[in-house]
Design a protein around this motif. Sequence first.
Motif, PDB file in Angstrom:
ATOM      1  N   MET A  41       0.848  -1.188   0.000  1.00  0.00           N
ATOM      2  CA  MET A  41       0.000   0.000   0.000  1.00  0.00           C
ATOM      3  C   MET A  41       0.883   1.236   0.000  1.00  0.00           C
ATOM      4  SD  MET A  41      -3.058   1.084  -0.159  1.00  0.00           S
ATOM      5  CE  MET A  41      -3.945   2.620   0.022  1.00  0.00           C
ATOM      6  N   PHE A  42       0.444   2.264  -0.713  1.00  0.00           N
ATOM      7  CA  PHE A  42       1.196   3.511  -0.794  1.00  0.00           C
ATOM      8  C   PHE A  42       1.017   4.338   0.483  1.00  0.00           C
ATOM      9  CE2 PHE A  42       0.264   2.243  -5.126  1.00  0.00           C
ATOM     10  CZ  PHE A  42       1.492   2.379  -5.737  1.00  0.00           C
ATOM     11  N   CYS A  43       2.084   5.032   0.869  1.00  0.00           N
ATOM     12  CA  CYS A  43       2.009   5.975   1.971  1.00  0.00           C
ATOM     13  C   CYS A  43       2.898   7.168   1.631  1.00  0.00           C
ATOM     14  CB  CYS A  43       2.449   5.329   3.287  1.00  0.00           C
ATOM     15  SG  CYS A  43       4.219   4.906   3.357  1.00  0.00           S
ATOM     16  N   GLY A  44       2.687   8.261   2.321  1.00  0.00           N
ATOM     17  CA  GLY A  44       3.478   9.454   2.070  1.00  0.00           C
ATOM     18  C   GLY A  44       2.665  10.699   2.373  1.00  0.00           C
ATOM     19  N   PRO A  45       3.278  11.872   2.287  1.00  0.00           N
ATOM     20  CA  PRO A  45       2.601  13.122   2.636  1.00  0.00           C
ATOM     21  C   PRO A  45       1.356  13.360   1.783  1.00  0.00           C
ATOM     22  CG  PRO A  45       4.977  13.457   2.485  1.00  0.00           C
ATOM     23  CD  PRO A  45       4.696  12.094   1.926  1.00  0.00           C
ATOM     24  N   SER A 130       5.789   7.089  -1.305  1.00  0.00           N
ATOM     25  CA  SER A 130       5.741   7.696  -2.633  1.00  0.00           C
ATOM     26  C   SER A 130       5.220   9.114  -2.494  1.00  0.00           C
ATOM     27  CB  SER A 130       4.848   6.883  -3.571  1.00  0.00           C
ATOM     28  OG  SER A 130       4.847   7.428  -4.874  1.00  0.00           O
ATOM     29  N   MET A 131       5.761  10.036  -3.282  1.00  0.00           N
ATOM     30  CA  MET A 131       5.388  11.441  -3.124  1.00  0.00           C
ATOM     31  C   MET A 131       4.599  12.022  -4.286  1.00  0.00           C
ATOM     32  SD  MET A 131       8.772  13.158  -1.372  1.00  0.00           S
ATOM     33  CE  MET A 131       9.910  12.546  -2.627  1.00  0.00           C
ATOM     34  N   HIS A 132       4.939  11.668  -5.520  1.00  0.00           N
ATOM     35  CA  HIS A 132       4.337  12.348  -6.666  1.00  0.00           C
ATOM     36  C   HIS A 132       4.389  11.415  -7.872  1.00  0.00           C
ATOM     37  CE1 HIS A 132       8.301  13.276  -8.543  1.00  0.00           C
ATOM     38  NE2 HIS A 132       8.692  13.211  -7.283  1.00  0.00           N
ATOM     39  N   PHE A 133       3.926  11.918  -9.014  1.00  0.00           N
ATOM     40  CA  PHE A 133       3.735  11.055 -10.176  1.00  0.00           C
ATOM     41  C   PHE A 133       4.767  11.258 -11.271  1.00  0.00           C
ATOM     42  CE2 PHE A 133      -0.040  10.603  -7.812  1.00  0.00           C
ATOM     43  CZ  PHE A 133      -0.555   9.366  -8.129  1.00  0.00           C
ATOM     44  N   GLY A 134       5.946  11.803 -10.906  1.00  0.00           N
ATOM     45  CA  GLY A 134       7.060  11.760 -11.832  1.00  0.00           C
ATOM     46  C   GLY A 134       7.498  13.088 -12.394  1.00  0.00           C
ATOM     47  N   TYR A 135       8.792  13.221 -12.609  1.00  0.00           N
ATOM     48  CA  TYR A 135       9.374  14.461 -13.130  1.00  0.00           C
ATOM     49  C   TYR A 135       9.040  14.673 -14.601  1.00  0.00           C
ATOM     50  CZ  TYR A 135      11.814  14.558  -8.713  1.00  0.00           C
ATOM     51  OH  TYR A 135      12.095  14.596  -7.365  1.00  0.00           O
TER      52      TYR A 135
END
Length: 347
Positions: A41-45, A130-135
Motif C-alpha cells: 500500500m502507498f504511503c506518504g505526505p 511515494s510522493m508524486h507522479f514523476g518528473y
Amino acid sequence: MAIERTPKQNFLDMAKGIPSDYLLQFAYGPNPYSKRPLMNMFCGPGFLNQHRSPEGGKDIWGVNYVTTRDTGYSGMPEPNNFILKDITKWRDVIKAPDISGFDWEKMAKDDLAMLAKMGIDPSQTAMMYSMHFGYFQLLMSFMGFTEGLCAIAEEPEEVKALMEYLCDFYTEIEAKSFDLYKPDLIEIIDDTAAWGAPFISNEQYRELFNPCHAREAQFAVDRGLPVAMHDCGKCEPFIDDWIDFGVKYWEPAQTCNDLLGIKEKYGSDMIVIGGFDANGELILPECPEETFKAAVVDVIDTLAVGGNYIFDGWLFGDPDDESVNNKNRWLTEATEDYSVERFRSKL
C-alpha cells in the motif's frame, strides 16, 4: 512446522532473492475481491496529492486536474490549460509552496491513521513511500506533450534546471518525512514511455530525469530498503539505469516489453510485476468469465517460470461498470486460486 510468511514478508523477501510462497498480486489500493491481506500500500505526505480525488482540482504547482467517471476518476491535467508556455520562463511560473510551518509528525500520524481506517495493517502489508507522479510527467502537466517534448529537445539545460528545482523541493520533503512513515520500500513513479516506444532517448533520460529518481531512491538505499519503479509503456530501455539506483521491482510491466527476455536477463535482480493487458476480446463487456480467467492463468503459467514475478493487471473504469468490476473480481480469483503446487513447480 514453518510459519507461513505474511504477504508483506513474501513481497519484501523477493527483493532478497527469496521466492514467494505463492503467487502474489500487486495492489493499487484495497481489493474488495481478495481473501488475503493487502500485500502493498502507498504511503506518504497526503497534501502532495490532494488533487487526486474524484473531484480533481489544482495540484501544488497550480495545474488543474480533471476526472472522468469512465476512467475511475483518474485525474489528468486539463486539456489546453497548461500553466507554462515557455520553458525559459519557468522560474516566473513554477513556485514551490512554503512548507516551513508544517507539523510533519502530525501529518504522518494523520496519514497513517487514514490508512488504518481503510483496514491497512502494516504488519501484513508492505508500506511503499511515494510522493508524486514523476518528473517527466510533471513537465508534461506544466506544458503539455507538444511543448514539453520540444523543450526537452530544444532547451535541455532549462529543463534540467527545472527538474533540479523540483527535486530539491521533493527531497526536502523526503528528508523531513520519510522516517515518520516507517516505510518498507520506496516507489519512484514516472511514465516515460508510450506503448510503442519511450517518449525520450536513453541519453535524455540519463541527463534530465534519472538523477532526480536516483536522489529520491537514495533515501531508501541508505536505509537498506528496496526501490520499486512504476513506469508504463515500452520503457525497457531504461531498466539498466533503474538498477543502478537500486530498483528491484518494476510495475506495471506491460506486454509491449520483452518480459520473458527481461526475466531471463535480470533474474532475481528485477521482480517483474504485471504481464497482463486486457486487450482484444478480453476488454469486451461480453467476454465470458472462463475466457478471461484462462487468459490470466496463461500469463501466470508463462511469466511465473523461474520466479521473480508478481501478477498485476487491474482494470480502471466506472465504479458502477459491472463488466469492469467482474473482470477485476475474475483476475483476483484466478490469481488466488492458482495453486501453491502449480506455482512452486514453476520456480
